[in-house]
Design an enzyme around this catalytic site. Structure first.
Site, PDB file in Angstrom:
ATOM      1  N   GLU A  79     -10.359   7.044   4.718  1.00 20.63           N
ATOM      2  CA  GLU A  79      -9.243   6.433   5.642  1.00 20.63           C
ATOM      3  C   GLU A  79      -9.189   7.481   7.005  1.00 20.63           C
ATOM      4  O   GLU A  79     -10.185   7.585   7.568  1.00 20.63           O
ATOM      5  CB  GLU A  79      -7.755   6.891   4.645  1.00 20.63           C
ATOM      6  CG  GLU A  79      -7.780   6.065   3.211  1.00 20.63           C
ATOM      7  CD  GLU A  79      -6.487   5.951   2.699  1.00 20.63           C
ATOM      8  OE1 GLU A  79      -5.428   6.219   3.299  1.00 20.63           O
ATOM      9  OE2 GLU A  79      -6.538   5.901   1.344  1.00 20.63           O
ATOM     10  N   ASP A  85       0.872  -1.261  -0.048  1.00 26.25           N
ATOM     11  CA  ASP A  85       0.075  -0.027   0.082  1.00 26.25           C
ATOM     12  C   ASP A  85       1.005   1.154   0.002  1.00 26.25           C
ATOM     13  O   ASP A  85       2.105   1.198   0.106  1.00 26.25           O
ATOM     14  CB  ASP A  85      -1.015   0.150   1.213  1.00 26.25           C
ATOM     15  CG  ASP A  85      -2.247   0.797   0.964  1.00 26.25           C
ATOM     16  OD1 ASP A  85      -2.045   1.776   0.045  1.00 26.25           O
ATOM     17  OD2 ASP A  85      -3.095   0.744   1.811  1.00 26.25           O
TER      18      ASP A  85
HETATM   19  C1  BGC Z   1      -5.200   3.203   0.456  1.00 19.12           C
HETATM   20  C2  BGC Z   1      -5.447   1.869  -0.586  1.00 19.12           C
HETATM   21  C3  BGC Z   1      -5.255   2.600  -1.980  1.00 19.12           C
HETATM   22  C4  BGC Z   1      -4.212   3.289  -1.995  1.00 19.12           C
HETATM   23  C5  BGC Z   1      -3.851   3.900  -3.400  1.00 19.12           C
HETATM   24  C6  BGC Z   1      -3.861   3.827   0.017  1.00 19.12           C
HETATM   25  O1  BGC Z   1      -3.757   4.940   0.848  1.00 19.12           O
HETATM   26  O2  BGC Z   1      -5.007   2.423   1.749  1.00 19.12           O
HETATM   27  O3  BGC Z   1      -6.619   1.491  -0.374  1.00 19.12           O
HETATM   28  O4  BGC Z   1      -5.569   1.541  -2.789  1.00 19.12           O
HETATM   29  O5  BGC Z   1      -3.960   4.281  -1.306  1.00 19.12           O
HETATM   30  O6  BGC Z   1      -4.712   5.022  -3.653  1.00 19.12           O
HETATM   31  C1  BGC Z   2      -3.719   9.971  -2.109  1.00 18.80           C
HETATM   32  C2  BGC Z   2      -4.418   8.500  -1.683  1.00 18.80           C
HETATM   33  C3  BGC Z   2      -3.878   7.727  -0.719  1.00 18.80           C
HETATM   34  C4  BGC Z   2      -3.507   8.399   0.556  1.00 18.80           C
HETATM   35  C5  BGC Z   2      -2.624   7.669   1.397  1.00 18.80           C
HETATM   36  C6  BGC Z   2      -3.600  10.355  -0.711  1.00 18.80           C
HETATM   37  O1  BGC Z   2      -2.727  11.471  -1.024  1.00 18.80           O
HETATM   38  O2  BGC Z   2      -4.265  10.610  -3.062  1.00 18.80           O
HETATM   39  O3  BGC Z   2      -4.655   7.964  -2.930  1.00 18.80           O
HETATM   40  O4  BGC Z   2      -4.688   6.627  -0.325  1.00 18.80           O
HETATM   41  O5  BGC Z   2      -2.907   9.776   0.120  1.00 18.80           O
HETATM   42  O6  BGC Z   2      -2.675   8.184   2.760  1.00 18.80           O
END
Ligand code: BGC
Ligand code: BGC
Length: 768
Positions: A531, A328
């Site tokens: 998130e 990830d």
């Molecule tokens: C998320 C994932 C996601 C990835 C790409 C991460 O922060 O936990 O679920 O696929 O970002 O955007």
């Molecule tokens: C991204 C997301 C990712 C996240 C991780 C963001 O800046 O756009 O895709 O999941 O950071 O914490």
């Protein structure tokens, strides 16, 4: 045969071999093979994939291999800094692909082309692909990934489907398969080959900001939904137009952080991991999921990105996963920056790659990663076989996707495959997810209703009804609002011309308007989030919204409460104020039409909760499939609404419940039950079969969902629903608290339940 003829025989054999080597030897200095006519084997589509991969791999330098194991965010190629959006930057394209041989690009949440339209996506991915192929010595195409977690949700104009928690309430796997296929079709049409979906985490804690991304708290339900989604995305052959590689994420135990906070530590006993968290991944792998993404968190003191046990012994060994394991976001760095299990990048890389990771989602900082990876190999911290293994898996995926044959997409086809796609399907999905929790008879609204008041902050708020991961990572901001039908619009569209629909958001004015109305629809809930921004410690209804409902309740007018949220909010003190209460989840584009369909009785609600709805936050963690407790003081499970709860406008009766009386370890238990629609409206009912093991050597859940089926019934219609329950599905992890023993089905009596009906089945050891 005499010695002379043996001698001549051997001699001629040697001569033939020498001649063959002389005439047919196409070996090149690097050991790779040419086909006759000078074509390279890996470029020949008629060759089997493993032959092509071996050939290509044999030509690659360590630098090129390291590049294949690297995934960078598209912002790295745009604008003037690593995080700039903007037009593609030629200099950085060349650097990325020529100097660092990068093998994969992603568009992380909220990173889009300059103009967020399908055609621009396709043109952007084509341009990136062209640069990748032309700057790569061996012409290796790039694989592009995205989070299309509820439709092609990054693209303005794409249809947004309900988030998974709502889809789980539909209990309709066929529907989820179609949604997966629809998403894949749109995603591929924009030149993207890989979807970081579906989430296969079992959602057991609503405080967690990603609860809505899960299919709920039951491992069997999650498994079935994940399976349907993967089959929908991938079909039989991912090289076909309209198909993409799916990702089962996030392996493993991501969804039950101890304190409810995203990416904080999980402490989950082995027995629970194996019985609750493994099954959706096992099912995903059995159904051919091409990729798995790793959990950013730690379990039992070990970051999963560094767990050789989980990534290699379990995922590869026990579960037999052969596809690509991707990290990830930035998670290798976190091994030293956050977890401090190493004190430098190189060691973190070695830990993670040796544990089993194939590709690192950086998302930026290519040089740092590849340089350290290469050094780690040169210093023998990572064996070359591990690198070749990882690169092979990545190349296999690229070959399977047909990227070597068909790297580009026709930008002229993408609009038709993306804009406003499958709106009917979206409407059906939203309708089937709506879960009716209270109804004193006010619903469906009578045709004669003269005045409807619509109020509440989410009544006309598209951002709220879409939730997170919609255009922006955290959901819609001001710009680029996609087409959608708000709840207000849906009600306005569906109400009869004689009905007066009032709309008032201000509390005092709404209360005044309610006095003139026959019914008040109050649409309340949460703002979008993703998130960690979505973590909560109270899941409370915001106080101004609670006050609105309480004040409306003081009028004589009936209230229909509609909750738009990614989790059950604590509504214990408010449900008494509502004459009807509907959970709408995060329904997406067609949310408004769907709600109107149900309010006016055009559709009969059929959603069933995929989670337990607590009375108070202090009851957490709370799930229906808990272990029995040792005292009788209070029930262990006292939710406001149970898992599986959900009302209909019809009443369904169950009778004639039949179950095989006995079975052995390899049999399949046959179950059937008659269901009758005793209501006046046609409707759908989900029949759920639960199992309870009466006597077990260790604790087993008080009941477990074992099968479900959704049927549609006209008034007075009866149908027989049949299930086939493999006895192997009853397996548990026996043994003491380490939870290490092999899974077994224990002999004895199991009770099967459908609603209040119960039947025992005796399972015996196989008789020789
Ligand atoms: C998320 C994932 C996601 C990835 C790409 C991460 O922060 O936990 O679920 O696929 O970002 O955007
Ligand atoms: C991204 C997301 C990712 C996240 C991780 C963001 O800046 O756009 O895709 O999941 O950071 O914490």
């Amino acid at each position: 045969m005499n010695s002379k003829s043996i001698f001549i025989g051997i001699l001629s054999l040697i001569l033939i071999i020498i001649a063959a080597i002389f005439f047919f030897n196409n070996d090149r200095e690097d050991g790779s093979q040419l086909l006759e006519g000078g074509e390279l084997i890996y470029k020949d589509a008629t060759q089997p994939i493993d032959v092509r991969v071996q050939d290509l791999l044999s030509r690659m330098t360590l630098e090129e291999k390291a590049g294949q194991m690297t995934q960078v965010n598209v912002t790295q190629l745009q604008g003037n800094s690593e995080w700039d959006a903007g037009p593609l930057n030629d200099e950085w394209l060349v650097k990325t692909f020529k100097d660092y041989h990068v093998g994969s690009i992603l568009s992380g949440g909220g990173t889009t082309p300059v103009s967020n339209e399908p055609k621009f996506w396709a043109e952007m991915t084509n341009e990136i692909q062209k640069s990748a192929i032309e700057n790569s010595r061996l012409g290796i195409p790039v694989i592009y990934g995205v989070d299309a977690v509820h439709g092609h949700n990054n693209v303005v104009g794409a249809t947004i489907f309900p988030h998974n928690l709502g889809l789980a309430a539909s209990r309709n796997t066929e529907l989820v398969k179609k949604l997966g296929a629809s998403t894949a079709k749109s995603v591929r049409s924009t030149g993207i080959h890989w979807n970081f979906a579906p989430v296969a985490d079992v959602g057991r804690d609503l405080r967690w900001g990603r609860f809505y991304e899960t299919f709920g708290e039951d491992p069997y339900l999650v498994s079935e939904m994940v399976s349907a989604s993967i089959i929908g995305h991938q079909g039989e052959d991912i090289s076909l137009t309209g198909k993409v590689a799916a990702t089962a994420k996030h392996f493993l135990g991501y969804s039950q952080p101890l304190n409810g906070q995203d990416r904080s530590s999980a402490e989950i006993p082995m027995r629970t991991l194996r019985e609750i968290f493994y099954p959706p991944f096992e099912k995903a792998i059995a159904d051919g999921a091409k990729t798995v993404m790793v959990n950013s968190g730690s379990i039992n003191g070990v970051p999963v990105h560094a767990s050789q046990y989980l990534l290699t012994d379990v995922l590869r060994g026990e579960m037999g996963f052969e596809g690509v394991i991707v990290t990830d976001w930035e998670d290798i760095i976190r091994l030293h920056s956050q977890y401090q299990i190493t004190d430098n990048y190189k060691d973190s890389i070695a830990r993670s790659i040796n544990a089993g990771v194939d590709m690192s989602m950086l998302p930026v900082g290519i040089e740092d990663y590849t340089k350290n990876l290469i050094e780690a190999v040169n210093e023998e911290l990572i064996p070359m076989e591990r690198i070749d293994d990882a690169v092979s898996r990545i190349l296999i995926l690229k070959f399977e996707l047909g990227l070597f044959e068909k790297p580009y997409i026709d930008p002229d086809t993408t609009e038709a495959l993306t804009l406003n796609q499958d709106r009917e399907l979206a409407r059906q999905a939203s309708v089937e997810s709506l879960t009716l929790l209270e109804n004193d008879g006010v619903l469906p609204l009578s045709k004669e209703v003269k005045t409807i008041l619509v109020t509440g902050p989410s009544a006309d708020n598209i951002a709220n009804q879409m939730g997170g991961w919609t255009i922006g990572w955290q959901g819609l901001t001001g710009e680029g609002v996609p087409p959608a039908v708000s709840f207000l619009e849906g009600i306005q569209n569906s109400a009869s011309p004689e009905t007066n629909v009032l709309f008032e958001k201000d509390t005092a004015k709404a209360v005044e308007a309610a006095k003139q109305a026959d019914v008040t629809i109050v649409v309340f809930g949460e703002d979008p989030y993703a998130e960690f921004d979505g973590d909560t410690t109270n899941a409370a209804v915001p106080s101004d919204q609670a006050e609105l409902i309480q004040k409306l309740a003081q009028t004589e007018t009936s209230i229909v409460g509609v909750l738009v949220a990614g989790r059950p909010l604590i509504v214990t003190d408010l449900v008494g104020d509502m004459d009807a209460f509907i959970m709408a989840y995060l329904p997406g584009t067609e949310g408004g039409n769907a709600l109107a369909d149900v309010l006016f009785g055009k559709e009969n609600p059929s959603g069933k909760l995929a989670f337990s709805w607590p009375n108070e936050i202090g009851q957490l963690p709370m799930f229906y499939n808990h272990y029995p407790k040792s005292t009788l003081n209070e029930k262990a499970y006292l939710p406001l609404y149970e898992f599986g709860y959900g009302l209909s406008y019809s009443k369904f009766n169950y009778s004639n419940f039949k179950v095989d009386e006995e079975g052995t370890m390899d049999s399949i238990i046959k179950v059937s039950v008659d269901v009758t629609n005793r209501g006046e409206l046609a409707g759908s009912e989900t029949v759920e079969l639960y199992v309870d093991q009466q006597l077990s050597s260790v604790l087993t859940p008080v009941r477990k969902l074992a099968a479900f089926s959704k049927v549609h019934l006209e008034p007075n219609e009866t149908t027989t629903v049949e299930f086939e329950l493999p006895v192997s599905q009853l397996a548990i992890v026996p043994g003491d608290i380490l939870g290490e023993s092999e899974k077994v089905v224990e002999e004895g009596i199991y009770t099967l339940n459908i609603k209040k009906l119960a039947r025992p089945v005796t399972i015996m050891d196989n008789i020789e």
